[in-house]
Design a protein around this motif. Structure first.
Motif, short mmCIF file in Angstrom:
data_model
loop_
_atom_site.label_atom_id
_atom_site.label_comp_id
_atom_site.label_asym_id
_atom_site.label_seq_id
_atom_site.Cartn_x
_atom_site.Cartn_y
_atom_site.Cartn_z
N ASP A 69 7.40 42.77 45.85
CA ASP A 69 7.68 44.03 45.89
C ASP A 69 6.63 44.56 45.03
N TYR A 108 6.51 44.97 52.27
CA TYR A 108 7.52 44.82 50.97
C TYR A 108 8.62 44.77 52.14
N LYS A 109 9.38 44.11 52.62
CA LYS A 109 10.65 44.79 53.28
C LYS A 109 11.55 44.82 52.85
N ASN A 110 11.65 44.49 51.12
CA ASN A 110 13.35 44.80 50.97
C ASN A 110 13.12 46.36 50.02
N GLY A 111 11.70 46.87 49.82
CA GLY A 111 11.55 48.04 49.12
C GLY A 111 10.24 48.03 48.09
N GLU A 131 13.67 51.23 53.87
CA GLU A 131 13.35 52.02 52.76
C GLU A 131 11.82 52.74 51.79
#
Length: 438
Positions: free
Chosen positions: A74, A329-332, A370
């Motif tokens: 991230d 950063y797929k999750n934030g 996100e």
């Protein structure tokens, strides 16, 4: 389930570590981080990929070995140092010096290292760089860059001015063709200082030489840049947030603008030309220009209740929501999380923060991607009351540090980066003098 480190995984696949991480970015491999932040790979998945061989139907990726920045789950790591930790403890100049020289004395010691900062080096969050080369620009070059803006429209966005300024600064610098690391670092200091000091102060008439311009202007880059982008005086907390933004945006591995800058450097283009090449790509709405789109989005949300309509209208028109989603950063994006937190701490209760939160709530309600650092940058410029397009300018000034660090690697490598196309057009005609036709 067995987990192995990157070196072992690359050895089993018979590829370089850079290729291993390219497989991760393409979704061919998954990884996790161990307690020591090392990348770990599932051994069974590695063995299955090794048996299949290189994926078919996929052109080989350009993989460039670099020691500048690694991308984590991230966040980025600058020469192994967590960019978020640096944003809390180091100033932009110190981080640029670290990217350019890898000198441990330029930065505060990592937590738990037991190492004391080098005497007289480093930088306080709100003070000037101590013990390092001055970030100044030649007086004549600065005056020429200011004079070159005389005929430009008064409402020109800062990024457009920056391209003019850098062109003039480069033409005025007789040392620009010296490409050894120390010379490139010195050029970087002059370039950033001249760029910032040549921008007109926010709220002023178009820039013109006044006869009392000081080379380098004095003070930190963040403080000098604030005066060019915001007509209001900076509070210490908001200036610290700007400083953090510069650090967080200093580099991001092989982003599109950095790849372009490296190609230019591989052709032995001088540092000013390298930066201009990067700027030509950075301004696109899918890269550094995304912060300007996010600024305009927040401008439309004049009060929190407008967020639902503004987002709905953009989706109905099939438009992207600027400042949300990230290709890596797929999750934030932790950079955006930290910067937004700093803005909230700097201006608690600010009316524009309520609109910002309303946009975040609406995006989450719709389960859209996100927010990223571009949205947080737009929140900073909006809350601070900066001029339109200020986010792009902050991004550009910051990323010069990274572009020049990558350029140094290409200058040392000494060979031209030459990509090849996978041709999909009609078969080429035979030449009339082809022996096969006679």
């Amino acid at each position: 389930m067995e987990w192995i480190d990157a070196a072992t995984a690359a050895e089993r696949l018979g590829v370089k570590p850079a290729t291993l991480y390219a497989y991760v970015s393409r979704g061919l491999l998954t990884r996790r981080h161990g307690e020591d932040r090392r990348s770990l790979f599932e051994a069974g998945e590695i063995e299955r990929l090794a048996r299949r061989g290189r994926p078919r139907g996929q052109p080989p990726e350009l993989v460039i070995e670099s020691g500048v920045t690694a991308l984590g789950l991230d966040r980025p790591y600058y020469r192994g140092r967590d960019a978020l930790a640096l944003a809390r403890t180091a100033g932009f100049e110190a981080v640029a010096e670290w990217l350019w020289t890898a000198d441990p004395g330029a930065l505060p010691a990592p937590r738990g290292s037991g190492r004391a900062p080098a005497a007289g080096r480093g930088r306080s969050r709100d003070g000037a760089l101590r013990g390092a080369a001055a970030w100044t620009c030649d007086r004549d070059a600065l005056r020429a860059a200011i004079e070159a803006q005389r005929g430009l429209p008064a409402d020109l966005l800062p990024l457009d001015r920056i391209q003019v300024i850098i062109t003039v600064l480069g033409a005025s610098d007789s040392l620009r063709h010296q490409l050894d690391p120390a010379s490139v670092a010195a050029t970087g200091r002059r370039l950033v200082a001249g760029l910032v000091d040549a921008l007109p102060r926010a709220g002023d008439a178009p820039a013109r030489p006044s006869g009392d311009e000081k080379p380098g202007g004095g003070g930190s880059v963040a403080g000098r840049l604030w005066a060019r982008l915001c007509p209001r005086p900076a509070t210490p907390a908001l200036l610290s947030a700007l400083e953090a933004a510069l650090v967080l945006l200093a580099d991001h591995e092989l982003a599109a603008s950095t790849l372009a800058a490296r190609v230019a450097a591989s052709a032995r283009a001088d540092p000013y030309a390298v930066v201009l090449t990067g700027l030509g790509v950075l301004g696109g709405p899918l890269h550094g220009g995304a912060s300007y789109g996010a600024e305009r989005l927040l401008d439309e949300v004049t009060e929190p209740g407008r967020a639902t309509r503004v987002i709905a209208d953009r989706i109905r028109r099939g438009e992207r929501i600027p400042g949300f989603g990230h290709s890596v950063y797929k999750n934030g994006d932790a950079r955006g999380e930290l910067l937004l937190a700093l803005v909230r701490e700097a201006a608690p209760g600010h009316e524009r923060l309520a609109a910002t939160q309303a946009v975040l709530d609406e995006v989450r309600r719709r389960r859209l991607p996100e927010r990223n650092v571009d949205f947080a940058l737009a929140a900073l410029t909006t809350v601070a009351g900066m001029v339109p397009g200020a986010g792009e300018a902050i991004f550009a000034v910051a990323r010069i540090a990274g572009w020049l660090a990558h350029a140094m690697e290409e200058y040392e490598r000494g060979s031209l980066l030459r990509l090849r196309a996978s041709y999909t057009g009609p078969p080429p005609e035979r030449a009339t003098d082809d022996p096969a036709t006679t």
